[in-house]
Design an enzyme around this catalytic site. Structure first.
Site, PDB file in Angstrom:
ATOM      1  N   GLY A   1      29.998  75.004  42.698  1.00  5.20           N
ATOM      2  CA  GLY A   1      29.979  76.284  42.717  1.00  5.20           C
ATOM      3  C   GLY A   1      29.755  76.739  41.137  1.00  5.20           C
ATOM      4  O   GLY A   1      28.769  77.819  41.110  1.00  5.20           O
TER       5      GLY A   1
ATOM      6  N   SER B   1      31.800  73.650  54.336  1.00  7.11           N
ATOM      7  CA  SER B   1      32.682  74.510  53.470  1.00  7.11           C
ATOM      8  C   SER B   1      32.114  74.842  51.940  1.00  7.11           C
ATOM      9  O   SER B   1      32.728  75.887  51.281  1.00  7.11           O
ATOM     10  CB  SER B   1      34.254  74.170  53.334  1.00  7.11           C
ATOM     11  OG  SER B   1      34.112  73.026  52.510  1.00  7.11           O
TER      12      SER B   1
ATOM     13  N   ARG C   1      29.592  79.384  48.327  1.00  4.00           N
ATOM     14  CA  ARG C   1      29.358  79.466  47.044  1.00  4.00           C
ATOM     15  C   ARG C   1      28.502  78.659  46.329  1.00  4.00           C
ATOM     16  O   ARG C   1      27.955  78.893  45.300  1.00  4.00           O
ATOM     17  CB  ARG C   1      30.866  79.542  46.169  1.00  4.00           C
ATOM     18  CG  ARG C   1      31.504  77.975  46.368  1.00  4.00           C
ATOM     19  CD  ARG C   1      32.905  78.168  46.208  1.00  4.00           C
ATOM     20  NE  ARG C   1      33.360  76.773  46.183  1.00  4.00           N
ATOM     21  CZ  ARG C   1      33.603  76.134  47.325  1.00  4.00           C
ATOM     22  NH1 ARG C   1      33.281  76.743  48.422  1.00  4.00           N
ATOM     23  NH2 ARG C   1      34.057  74.987  47.406  1.00  4.00           N
TER      24      ARG C   1
ATOM     25  N   CYS D   1      40.355  75.102  43.523  1.00  6.67           N
ATOM     26  CA  CYS D   1      39.911  75.942  44.601  1.00  6.67           C
ATOM     27  C   CYS D   1      39.951  75.612  46.121  1.00  6.67           C
ATOM     28  O   CYS D   1      40.126  76.624  46.826  1.00  6.67           O
ATOM     29  CB  CYS D   1      38.308  76.167  44.280  1.00  6.67           C
ATOM     30  SG  CYS D   1      37.860  76.984  42.583  1.00  6.67           S
TER      31      CYS D   1
ATOM     32  N   CYS E   1      57.510  77.342  27.691  1.00  2.00           N
ATOM     33  CA  CYS E   1      56.225  77.300  27.329  1.00  2.00           C
ATOM     34  C   CYS E   1      55.256  77.924  28.636  1.00  2.00           C
ATOM     35  O   CYS E   1      55.891  78.864  29.229  1.00  2.00           O
ATOM     36  CB  CYS E   1      55.589  75.841  27.078  1.00  2.00           C
ATOM     37  SG  CYS E   1      55.674  74.754  28.626  1.00  2.00           S
TER      38      CYS E   1
END
Ligand code: ZN
Length: 389
Positions: free
Chosen positions: A53, A81, A85, A201, A347
Site C-alpha cells: 500500500g 484483496s 490500494r 490493515c 501508559c
C-alpha cells in the site's frame, strides 16, 4: 536543509541524455532542482521495504521522478484483496510475485532507471547487508517487528528511514535520522505494543486512498533529502486524518536513553524482532480496570495516578489528574511519588506501566496497580473524547 545526501562526486559522475532532459524537463525548469538535482536523483539508490500500500505510490512516483536505482524487498504474491490500494499491481498480476509485477510497472513508467529486486522477508539476517547498499530507506512495512528492524538497521548504517503507517482513515509519516539530528522510532516507542493489541490493515481495514497520501508524502521526503532542498520531516511527525481532512504536526524529541541512538546505546546489531514484539511478560502485576479507576475517581478516593508515557503522547491524549513521569525517568524520580497513598500507573496500552509497577513493588511500594489496557482502554470504556493513537 543542509545539503543533499548524495555527495557532489557521485552527482557529477552522472550524465543526463537528451531523452532524460526531455523526460525530466518539468523538474529541470525549477531553480530548486535544475540538472544538478536531477543528476543527484539519478545517482540515488533508494530501498523500499514492501511493494504494498505505501510502497506502491512511493515507488511509482520515485520511478517517474528519476530516482536512478530503486531496490524493493518483498516476498509476497499479488492477491485480489491487494488491488484496492496497492496500485503498482493490476488485475492481470494476481498470483504473480509482487516484485515482478512492480518491476514491469515501474519500467513501463521509466525504462531509464534500475530496479533491484530482493525476494525475501526483510530480516535481522539480511537487513544490514541490504540497507548498506542504499542511500536511504522508505519503510512501507505494515508490522512492528519490521519497523523496529528497519529503524535499528538505518540507525546503525546512518541512513535516513522515511517512515509511514496507515490505519483505517488515519496515517502518519516522519523521517527517522538521528545522524541528521532527529529521533529514531525507538525514541518514540521504546517498547512495542502488546501482541494483538494493535490490529493491522488486514484485521482493521484501511481506506484504499489513504496509503496513497502517506506513500506520496514519503516519496516527497525522499526526493527532498536526495536533492537537498526544503525542510525534511526530521524531528516532526505529520499525522493525517482523512475523515476530518486535517493534518497535524507533532514535534518529536530524541531520547537520550534510547537503546540504539541514545548517549549510551546498548543495542549495536539487529536483535530477534519477532521475539521482541511478541514476547509477553507472563509475570502478572496487580492491576485495575478502567472502570475501577473511574470508580476510584468518582468516589474521591485518595490515590496518585502516574502516566509513564512520553510527553508527545501526553500531547495527543491524557487522563485528567495524571502526573507525567516518563518511563525512562521513573527510577530517579521515585521520590515524587506518595508512598503512603495507593498508586495507579498507566501508559498507552498497559505494557510499560506494568514494568513500572514491578519496579515500584521492588522499591518497597505496597499499594501499586497497573491500569489494564492503558489509556486506550480508558478511551474505549470511559471517555471516548480521549483520542486513540
Ligand atoms: Zn532513538
Amino acid at each position: 536543509m543542509k545539503g543533499s545526501i548524495i555527495n557532489d562526486k557521485r552527482c557529477s559522475s552522472m550524465q543526463l541524455s537528451a531523452e532524460e532532459m526531455a523526460r525530466y524537463s518539468r523538474h529541470l525548469l525549477m531553480p530548486e532542482v535544475t540538472p544538478d538535482g536531477q543528476r543527484r536523483l539519478k545517482a540515488a539508490r533508494v530501498l523500499c521495504i514492501g511493494a504494498g500500500g505505501l510502497g506502491s505510490p512511493a515507488t511509482l512516483y520515485l520511478a517517474a521522478a528519476g530516482v536512478g536505482t530503486i531496490g524493493i524487498v518483498d516476498f509476497d504474491d499479488v492477491d485480489l484483496s491487494n488491488l484496492q490500494r496497492q496500485i503498482l499491481h493490476g488485475t492481470k498480476d494476481i498470483g504473480r510475485s509482487k516484485l515482478e509485477s512492480a518491476r514491469d510497472r515501474l519500467h513501463d513508467i521509466n525504462p531509464e532507471i534500475e530496479i533491484e529486486l530482493h525476494k525475501s522477508r526483510f530480516s535481522s539476517e539480511n537487513g544490514s547487508q541490504l540497507v548498506s547498499q542504499y542511500d536511504m530507506v522508505v519503510d512501507g512495512s505494515d508490522n512492528f517487528p519490521t519497523r523496529y528492524l528497519s529503524n535499528d538497521v538505518c540507525v546503525f548504517e546512518h541512513k535516513p528511514n522515511v517512515y509511514g503507517s496507515v490505519f483505517r482513515f488515519e496515517g502518519q509519516t516522519t523521517v527517522f535520522a538521528p545522524h541528521l539530528g532527529g529521533p529514531c522510532y525507538r525514541c518514540l516507542f521504546p517498547e512495542p505494543p502488546p501482541p494483538d493489541s494493535v490490529p493491522n490493515c488486514a484485521q482493521a481495514g484501511v481506506l484504499g486512498v489513504l496509503p496513497g497520501i502517506i506513500g506520496l508524502l514519503q516519496a516527497i521526503e525522499t526526493i527532498k533529502l536526495v536533492v537537498g532542498i526544503g525542510e525534511p520531516l526530521v524531528g516532526r511527525l505529520l499525522h493525517f486524518d482523512a475523515l476530518k481532512m486535517k493534518f497535524r504536526e507533532l514535534t518529536l524529541r530524541r531520547d537520550s536513553q534510547c537503546p540504539v541512538c541514545g548517549e549510551n546505546p546498548t543495542i549495536f546489531s539487529p536483535i530477534d524482532y519477532e521475539q521482541f514484539c511478541g514476547a509477553r511478560d507472563e509475570e502478572a502485576v496487580p492491576a485495575i480496570s478502567a472502570r475501577e479507576l473511574k470508580q476510584k475517581m468518582d468516589g474521591r478516593e485518595r490515590f496518585q495516578l502516574i502516566d509513564v508515557r512520553e510527553p508527545f503522547e501526553c500531547e495527543i491524549a491524557r487522563i485528567d489528574g495524571a502526573k507525567l513521569i516518563p518511563l525512562g525517568e521513573i527510577a530517579e524520580r521515585v521520590d515524587e511519588l506518595q508512598r503512603e497513598w495507593p498508586i495507579v500507573v498507566h501508559c498507552h496500552s498497559g505494557r510499560r506501566s506494568a514494568a513500572v509497577v514491578r519496579l515500584l513493588l521492588q522499591r518497597g511500594f505496597a499499594n501499586v496497580h497497573n491500569l489494564e489496557g492503558g489509556i486506550d482502554a480508558w478511551s474505549d470504556q470511559i471517555d471516548p473524547s480521549v483520542p486513540k493513537y
